[in-house]
Motif scaffolding. Structure first.
Motif, PDB file in Angstrom:
ATOM      1  N   ALA A 144       0.825  -1.207   0.000  1.00  0.00           N
ATOM      2  CA  ALA A 144       0.000   0.000   0.000  1.00  0.00           C
ATOM      3  C   ALA A 144       0.862   1.263   0.000  1.00  0.00           C
ATOM      4  N   LEU A 145       1.932   1.266   0.773  1.00  0.00           N
ATOM      5  CA  LEU A 145       2.817   2.440   0.792  1.00  0.00           C
ATOM      6  C   LEU A 145       3.511   2.628  -0.549  1.00  0.00           C
ATOM      7  N   THR A 146       3.794   1.514  -1.248  1.00  0.00           N
ATOM      8  CA  THR A 146       4.502   1.596  -2.522  1.00  0.00           C
ATOM      9  C   THR A 146       3.602   2.131  -3.625  1.00  0.00           C
ATOM     10  N   ILE A 147       2.380   1.611  -3.729  1.00  0.00           N
ATOM     11  CA  ILE A 147       1.508   2.070  -4.807  1.00  0.00           C
ATOM     12  C   ILE A 147       0.944   3.463  -4.524  1.00  0.00           C
ATOM     13  N   MET A 148       1.013   3.925  -3.267  1.00  0.00           N
ATOM     14  CA  MET A 148       0.648   5.306  -2.971  1.00  0.00           C
ATOM     15  C   MET A 148       1.782   6.269  -3.286  1.00  0.00           C
ATOM     16  N   GLY A 149       3.016   5.773  -3.298  1.00  0.00           N
ATOM     17  CA  GLY A 149       4.163   6.622  -3.602  1.00  0.00           C
ATOM     18  C   GLY A 149       4.722   7.352  -2.405  1.00  0.00           C
ATOM     19  N   LYS A 150       4.465   6.851  -1.186  1.00  0.00           N
ATOM     20  CA  LYS A 150       4.946   7.541   0.007  1.00  0.00           C
ATOM     21  C   LYS A 150       6.454   7.395   0.195  1.00  0.00           C
ATOM     22  N   HIS A 151       7.090   6.509  -0.523  1.00  0.00           N
ATOM     23  CA  HIS A 151       8.534   6.360  -0.427  1.00  0.00           C
ATOM     24  C   HIS A 151       9.260   7.310  -1.363  1.00  0.00           C
ATOM     25  N   LYS A 152       8.532   8.160  -2.073  1.00  0.00           N
ATOM     26  CA  LYS A 152       9.135   9.102  -3.017  1.00  0.00           C
ATOM     27  C   LYS A 152       9.120  10.519  -2.448  1.00  0.00           C
ATOM     28  N   MET A 159      -2.631  12.880  -6.353  1.00  0.00           N
ATOM     29  CA  MET A 159      -2.202  12.365  -7.649  1.00  0.00           C
ATOM     30  C   MET A 159      -1.748  10.922  -7.499  1.00  0.00           C
ATOM     31  N   VAL A 160      -1.787  10.193  -8.593  1.00  0.00           N
ATOM     32  CA  VAL A 160      -1.370   8.794  -8.626  1.00  0.00           C
ATOM     33  C   VAL A 160       0.079   8.770  -9.119  1.00  0.00           C
ATOM     34  N   LEU A 161       1.022   8.777  -8.173  1.00  0.00           N
ATOM     35  CA  LEU A 161       2.445   8.813  -8.500  1.00  0.00           C
ATOM     36  C   LEU A 161       3.195   7.619  -7.913  1.00  0.00           C
ATOM     37  N   GLY A 162       2.483   6.547  -7.608  1.00  0.00           N
ATOM     38  CA  GLY A 162       3.121   5.378  -7.024  1.00  0.00           C
ATOM     39  C   GLY A 162       3.819   4.515  -8.052  1.00  0.00           C
ATOM     40  N   ASP A 163       4.358   3.395  -7.602  1.00  0.00           N
ATOM     41  CA  ASP A 163       5.094   2.458  -8.437  1.00  0.00           C
ATOM     42  C   ASP A 163       4.298   1.167  -8.604  1.00  0.00           C
ATOM     43  N   PHE A 164       4.686   0.398  -9.620  1.00  0.00           N
ATOM     44  CA  PHE A 164       4.076  -0.902  -9.851  1.00  0.00           C
ATOM     45  C   PHE A 164       4.643  -1.930  -8.872  1.00  0.00           C
ATOM     46  N   VAL A 165       3.807  -2.875  -8.485  1.00  0.00           N
ATOM     47  CA  VAL A 165       4.214  -3.965  -7.596  1.00  0.00           C
ATOM     48  C   VAL A 165       3.689  -5.271  -8.180  1.00  0.00           C
ATOM     49  N   VAL A 166       4.585  -6.232  -8.381  1.00  0.00           N
ATOM     50  CA  VAL A 166       4.231  -7.567  -8.876  1.00  0.00           C
ATOM     51  C   VAL A 166       4.353  -8.536  -7.709  1.00  0.00           C
ATOM     52  N   VAL A 167       3.254  -9.202  -7.373  1.00  0.00           N
ATOM     53  CA  VAL A 167       3.217 -10.150  -6.256  1.00  0.00           C
ATOM     54  C   VAL A 167       2.988 -11.546  -6.824  1.00  0.00           C
ATOM     55  N   VAL A 168       3.836 -12.482  -6.453  1.00  0.00           N
ATOM     56  CA  VAL A 168       3.706 -13.870  -6.896  1.00  0.00           C
ATOM     57  C   VAL A 168       3.516 -14.766  -5.677  1.00  0.00           C
ATOM     58  N   ASN A 169       3.111 -16.007  -5.953  1.00  0.00           N
ATOM     59  CA  ASN A 169       2.863 -17.006  -4.901  1.00  0.00           C
ATOM     60  C   ASN A 169       1.850 -16.501  -3.875  1.00  0.00           C
ATOM     61  N   ALA A 170       0.754 -15.946  -4.382  1.00  0.00           N
ATOM     62  CA  ALA A 170      -0.283 -15.439  -3.474  1.00  0.00           C
ATOM     63  C   ALA A 170      -0.971 -16.564  -2.709  1.00  0.00           C
ATOM     64  N   GLU A 171      -0.933 -17.774  -3.227  1.00  0.00           N
ATOM     65  CA  GLU A 171      -1.588 -18.892  -2.559  1.00  0.00           C
ATOM     66  C   GLU A 171      -0.822 -19.385  -1.342  1.00  0.00           C
ATOM     67  N   LYS A 172       0.410 -18.889  -1.125  1.00  0.00           N
ATOM     68  CA  LYS A 172       1.234 -19.333  -0.005  1.00  0.00           C
ATOM     69  C   LYS A 172       1.360 -18.275   1.090  1.00  0.00           C
ATOM     70  N   VAL A 173       0.492 -17.284   1.080  1.00  0.00           N
ATOM     71  CA  VAL A 173       0.561 -16.225   2.081  1.00  0.00           C
ATOM     72  C   VAL A 173       0.112 -16.781   3.432  1.00  0.00           C
ATOM     73  N   LEU A 174       0.650 -16.198   4.505  1.00  0.00           N
ATOM     74  CA  LEU A 174       0.362 -16.675   5.854  1.00  0.00           C
ATOM     75  C   LEU A 174      -0.513 -15.664   6.601  1.00  0.00           C
ATOM     76  N   MET A 175      -1.180 -16.168   7.655  1.00  0.00           N
ATOM     77  CA  MET A 175      -1.979 -15.336   8.551  1.00  0.00           C
ATOM     78  C   MET A 175      -1.693 -15.753   9.982  1.00  0.00           C
ATOM     79  N   THR A 176      -1.514 -14.781  10.849  1.00  0.00           N
ATOM     80  CA  THR A 176      -1.150 -15.059  12.230  1.00  0.00           C
ATOM     81  C   THR A 176      -2.380 -15.416  13.052  1.00  0.00           C
ATOM     82  N   GLY A 177      -2.128 -16.054  14.189  1.00  0.00           N
ATOM     83  CA  GLY A 177      -3.212 -16.389  15.104  1.00  0.00           C
ATOM     84  C   GLY A 177      -4.213 -17.357  14.495  1.00  0.00           C
ATOM     85  N   LYS A 178      -5.492 -17.103  14.780  1.00  0.00           N
ATOM     86  CA  LYS A 178      -6.575 -17.944  14.270  1.00  0.00           C
ATOM     87  C   LYS A 178      -7.351 -17.264  13.141  1.00  0.00           C
ATOM     88  N   LYS A 179      -6.668 -16.345  12.447  1.00  0.00           N
ATOM     89  CA  LYS A 179      -7.363 -15.623  11.370  1.00  0.00           C
ATOM     90  C   LYS A 179      -7.770 -16.547  10.237  1.00  0.00           C
TER      91      LYS A 179
END
Length: 337
Positions: A144-152, A159-179
């Motif tokens: 979220a911080l990257t596509i908003m451009g807050k690191h620039k 304005m929409v001045l953020g960067d592109f983000v490519v995310v792979v292996n979305a099926e292997k993401v983890l969740m903490t606790g009992k979420k």
């Protein structure tokens, strides 16, 4: 019309008409057969990770003036009667891909400082993130911080001045606790009793892309730019993606570690720990050193004792007379006097 439909339905039940003549037709141009309705307004077909796409710079490098969003979305399809079937299919893929991109920003004027930016400052970088063994919320925060451009340094909330983000292996993401067992997505169809609930475990098995997309979508500001900023995010369930033509940079865990490409790198200052010297006020070395036990040691032995966290005194006068081996008494109330 109602009577005609009732008559056709009764005839189909008696075997006089086929059921295909009564069943509603599927929506033309849809990716799957739908019996009613149409795709949502902001529906975007998922990208095929096996079909490589050209660089965004090649598609939008000829644009000099920033286009309006509605003009960018309503571009006509490049049709030519002389093209064969394969050429038309490739043009269609590029056309659909270009419609999923946000409007290019070759020039911009920041609202706060009124600074005019050129294409060398407003270009969008490409970041790469592997979602395997990553916590969902923390990964969504970095995205979220990257596509908003807050690191620039040119960040502008209007304005929409953020960067592109490519995310792979979305099926292997983890969740903490009992979420993974308790988290539920809810939405309402608008009809009576139309509350729909989907457990996150089921959604992660069927549509893992939507899990990360919903997490990032909820962390963006709730305004009209949220849909445009989400176009900078490219999520894929597996390890393959079609953006191999881009210069991908690994997305850091914390965005504070990502230096801006417009700023010169800072020189790393190494602060050395102060080294204890064995010299008096006049700069002359002490000839001999005395321990708390009254033993005479050399400077080398004293340095070794300091490294071993032992106490070393520079002069015998610091030891009280008649109390060899004990620490001298110190008057801690001297400031009060």
């Amino acid at each position: 019309m109602l009577a005609l439909k009732t008559f056709a339905a009764s005839c189909s039940m008696r075997g006089l008409l086929p059921m295909a003549a009564v069943a509603p037709m599927a929506v033309r141009g849809s990716t799957q057969s739908r019996q009613f309705g149409r795709h949502p307004k902001n529906y975007k077909p998922p990208q095929n990770p096996h079909v490589e796409m050209p660089s965004v710079k090649e598609l939008t490098g000829h644009i000099v003036k920033p286009p309006k969003i509605y003009n960018w979305i309503r571009q006509p399809f490049p049709h030519n009667k002389e093209d064969d079937k394969a050429t038309r299919k490739r043009k269609r893929q590029l056309y659909v891909f270009q419609r999923t991109l946000p409007a290019p920003v070759p020039t911009a004027v920041l609202h706060g400082c009124h600074s005019r930016l050129g294409p060398e400052n407003t270009f969008r970088r490409w970041w790469y993130a592997d979602a395997s063994e990553r916590v969902l919320g923390r990964l969504a925060q970095d995205i979220a911080l990257t596509i908003m451009g807050k690191h620039k340094p040119i960040y502008d909330k209007s304005m929409v001045l953020g960067d592109f983000v490519v995310v792979v292996n979305a099926e292997k993401v983890l969740m903490t606790g009992k979420k993974s067992l308790q988290k539920v997505y809810r939405h309402h169809t608008g009809f009576l009793g139309g509350l729909k609930e989907t457990p996150v475990k089921r959604l992660l098995e069927r549509k893992p892309i939507e899990v990360i997309r919903n997490a990032v979508y909820g962390q963006l500001p709730k305004n009209s730019l949220r849909v445009e900023r989400m176009k900078l995010l490219r999520i894929f369930a597996g390890p393959l993606h079609p953006h191999t033509a881009e210069d991908l940079t690994p997305l850091p865990v914390w965005k504070e570690q990502a230096r801006s490409p417009w700023l010169a790198p800072r020189e790393k200052v190494v602060v050395k720990e102060p080294v204890m010297d064995f010299y008096d006020m006049e700069g002359k070395p002490f000839p001999e050193l005395t321990t708390t036990l009254g033993d005479k040691i050399s400077i080398e032995e004293a340095q070794a004792a300091i490294e071993a966290e032992e106490e070393v005194y520079r002069d015998e006068s610091m030891i009280a007379p008649g109390q060899v081996g004990e620490l001298p008494e110190v008057d801690w109330d001297w400031e009060k006097k």
